[in-house]
Design an enzyme around this catalytic site. Structure first.
Site, PDB file in Angstrom:
ATOM      1  N   GLY A  46       0.838  -1.192   0.000  1.00 38.54           N
ATOM      2  CA  GLY A  46       0.000   0.000   0.000  1.00 38.54           C
ATOM      3  C   GLY A  46       0.869   1.236   0.000  1.00 38.54           C
ATOM      4  N   GLN A  51       2.763   9.916   2.266  1.00 41.59           N
ATOM      5  CA  GLN A  51       4.135   9.391   2.217  1.00 41.59           C
ATOM      6  C   GLN A  51       4.968   9.976   1.080  1.00 41.59           C
ATOM      7  OE1 GLN A  51       2.544   5.135   2.472  1.00 41.59           O
ATOM      8  NE2 GLN A  51       4.546   4.951   3.425  1.00 41.59           N
ATOM      9  N   CYS A  91       6.707  -0.376   7.177  1.00 42.73           N
ATOM     10  CA  CYS A  91       6.252   0.825   6.483  1.00 42.73           C
ATOM     11  C   CYS A  91       7.381   1.355   5.614  1.00 42.73           C
ATOM     12  CB  CYS A  91       5.829   1.879   7.496  1.00 42.73           C
ATOM     13  SG  CYS A  91       5.223   3.394   6.724  1.00 42.73           S
ATOM     14  N   LEU A  92       7.042   1.727   4.395  1.00 40.29           N
ATOM     15  CA  LEU A  92       8.030   2.272   3.468  1.00 40.29           C
ATOM     16  C   LEU A  92       8.627   3.580   3.989  1.00 40.29           C
ATOM     17  CD1 LEU A  92       6.172   1.645   0.078  1.00 40.29           C
ATOM     18  CD2 LEU A  92       8.050   0.301   1.037  1.00 40.29           C
ATOM     19  N   HIS A 136      -3.712   0.860   8.135  1.00 40.86           N
ATOM     20  CA  HIS A 136      -2.374   1.481   8.086  1.00 40.86           C
ATOM     21  C   HIS A 136      -2.391   2.718   7.175  1.00 40.86           C
ATOM     22  CE1 HIS A 136       2.207   0.814   7.760  1.00 40.86           C
ATOM     23  NE2 HIS A 136       1.975   1.681   6.797  1.00 40.86           N
ATOM     24  N   GLU A 137      -3.044   2.599   6.025  1.00 41.23           N
ATOM     25  CA  GLU A 137      -3.063   3.720   5.066  1.00 41.23           C
ATOM     26  C   GLU A 137      -3.958   4.862   5.544  1.00 41.23           C
ATOM     27  OE1 GLU A 137      -0.715   3.453   3.262  1.00 41.23           O
ATOM     28  OE2 GLU A 137      -0.450   1.292   3.064  1.00 41.23           O
ATOM     29  N   HIS A 140      -2.035   6.831   7.933  1.00 42.68           N
ATOM     30  CA  HIS A 140      -1.106   7.763   7.275  1.00 42.68           C
ATOM     31  C   HIS A 140      -1.805   9.073   6.906  1.00 42.68           C
ATOM     32  CE1 HIS A 140       2.763   5.849   6.692  1.00 42.68           C
ATOM     33  NE2 HIS A 140       2.268   4.785   6.099  1.00 42.68           N
TER      34      HIS A 140
HETATM   35  O1  GNR Z   1       4.400  -2.735   2.372  1.00 45.90           O
HETATM   36  C1  GNR Z   1       3.707  -2.626   3.382  1.00 45.90           C
HETATM   37  N1  GNR Z   1       3.361  -3.741   4.078  1.00 45.90           N
HETATM   38  C2  GNR Z   1       2.402  -3.768   5.078  1.00 45.90           C
HETATM   39  C3  GNR Z   1       2.287  -4.919   5.839  1.00 45.90           C
HETATM   40  C4  GNR Z   1       1.343  -5.004   6.840  1.00 45.90           C
HETATM   41  C5  GNR Z   1       0.479  -3.951   7.059  1.00 45.90           C
HETATM   42  C6  GNR Z   1       0.588  -2.794   6.314  1.00 45.90           C
HETATM   43  C7  GNR Z   1       1.530  -2.711   5.329  1.00 45.90           C
HETATM   44  S1  GNR Z   1       1.630  -1.267   4.363  1.00 45.90           S
HETATM   45  C8  GNR Z   1       3.297  -1.284   3.870  1.00 45.90           C
HETATM   46  C9  GNR Z   1       3.580  -0.203   2.833  1.00 45.90           C
HETATM   47  C10 GNR Z   1       3.369   1.144   3.480  1.00 45.90           C
HETATM   48  O2  GNR Z   1       4.184   1.691   4.171  1.00 45.90           O
HETATM   49  N2  GNR Z   1       2.205   1.710   3.296  1.00 45.90           N
HETATM   50  O3  GNR Z   1       1.924   2.873   3.879  1.00 45.90           O
HETATM   51 NI    NI Z   2       3.194   2.944   5.667  1.00 47.88          NI
END
Ligand code: GNR
Ligand code: NI
Length: 169
Positions: A46, A51, A91-92, A136-137, A140
């Site tokens: 995602g 980001q 998270c990236l 998670h998104e 963000h």
């Molecule tokens: O690549 C990603 N893997 C992930 C694994 C478990 C729960 C959420 C994620 S999102 C993350 C990419 C990212 O940072 N998205 O904002």
């Molecule tokens: Ni993330």
């Protein structure tokens, strides 16, 4: 199309709250195309606009192994949450490539409502990785990082690991 650079914690821009998209125009469509491309090359499941320094409420996601089930969610809302799950997240934007990941407690199932690229409303029921990714998104877009859900001790360890990496020479 372009690959966008992904902001890294502790960049304060990651703490901004994104604004709703009012018009899905060509500029927004170009941003989404770039976000898909960036998510692909960074191997993320995602990516939220926050980001990449864009404060519109947009995220893209593809949790498939085949990487061919892209979803774009504009002005996403989590309508309901059910149960709990605890799975590894990374998270990236947080120590990307440093092996920073930990278990985060999230709802096990969520119902998402958002606009697609054509401006049509869609709803989606998600569980497992997709449910975690959606939460998670959306975090963000509200300036929240997965590490905010961890203990202070764990946050401190991650902060130090990243700081050490930045100071390496
Ligand atoms: O690549 C990603 N893997 C992930 C694994 C478990 C729960 C959420 C994620 S999102 C993350 C990419 C990212 O940072 N998205 O904002
Ligand atoms: Ni993330």
């Amino acid at each position: 199309m372009a690959i966008l650079s992904v902001l890294q914690y502790p960049d304060p821009l990651l703490r901004r709250k994104a604004k709703p998209v009012v018009d899905i125009n060509d500029e927004i469509k170009a941003i989404v195309a770039d976000m898909y491309e960036t998510m692909e090359v960074e191997h993320g499941v995602g990516l939220a606009a926050t980001q990449v320094g864009i404060t519109w409420r947009i995220f893209v996601m593809d949790v498939s192994n085949t990487r061919d089930q892209r979803i774009c969610a504009i002005n996403p809302e989590i309508l309901s949450r059910e149960g709990t799950q605890q799975d590894e997240e990374g998270c990236l934007s947080v120590g990307h490539g440093l092996g920073v990941y930990d278990k985060v407690q999230r709802a096990a199932k969520v119902r998402l409502r958002a606009l697609d690229l054509d401006g049509n409303v869609f709803e989606l029921d998600a569980d497992k990785l997709m449910a975690a990714c959606i939460q998670h998104e959306v975090d963000h877009l509200n300036g929240i990082l997965f590490i905010d859900h961890l203990s202070r001790l764990k946050q401190e360890r991650i902060r130090k690991k990243i700081e050490k990496h930045h100071n390496r020479l």
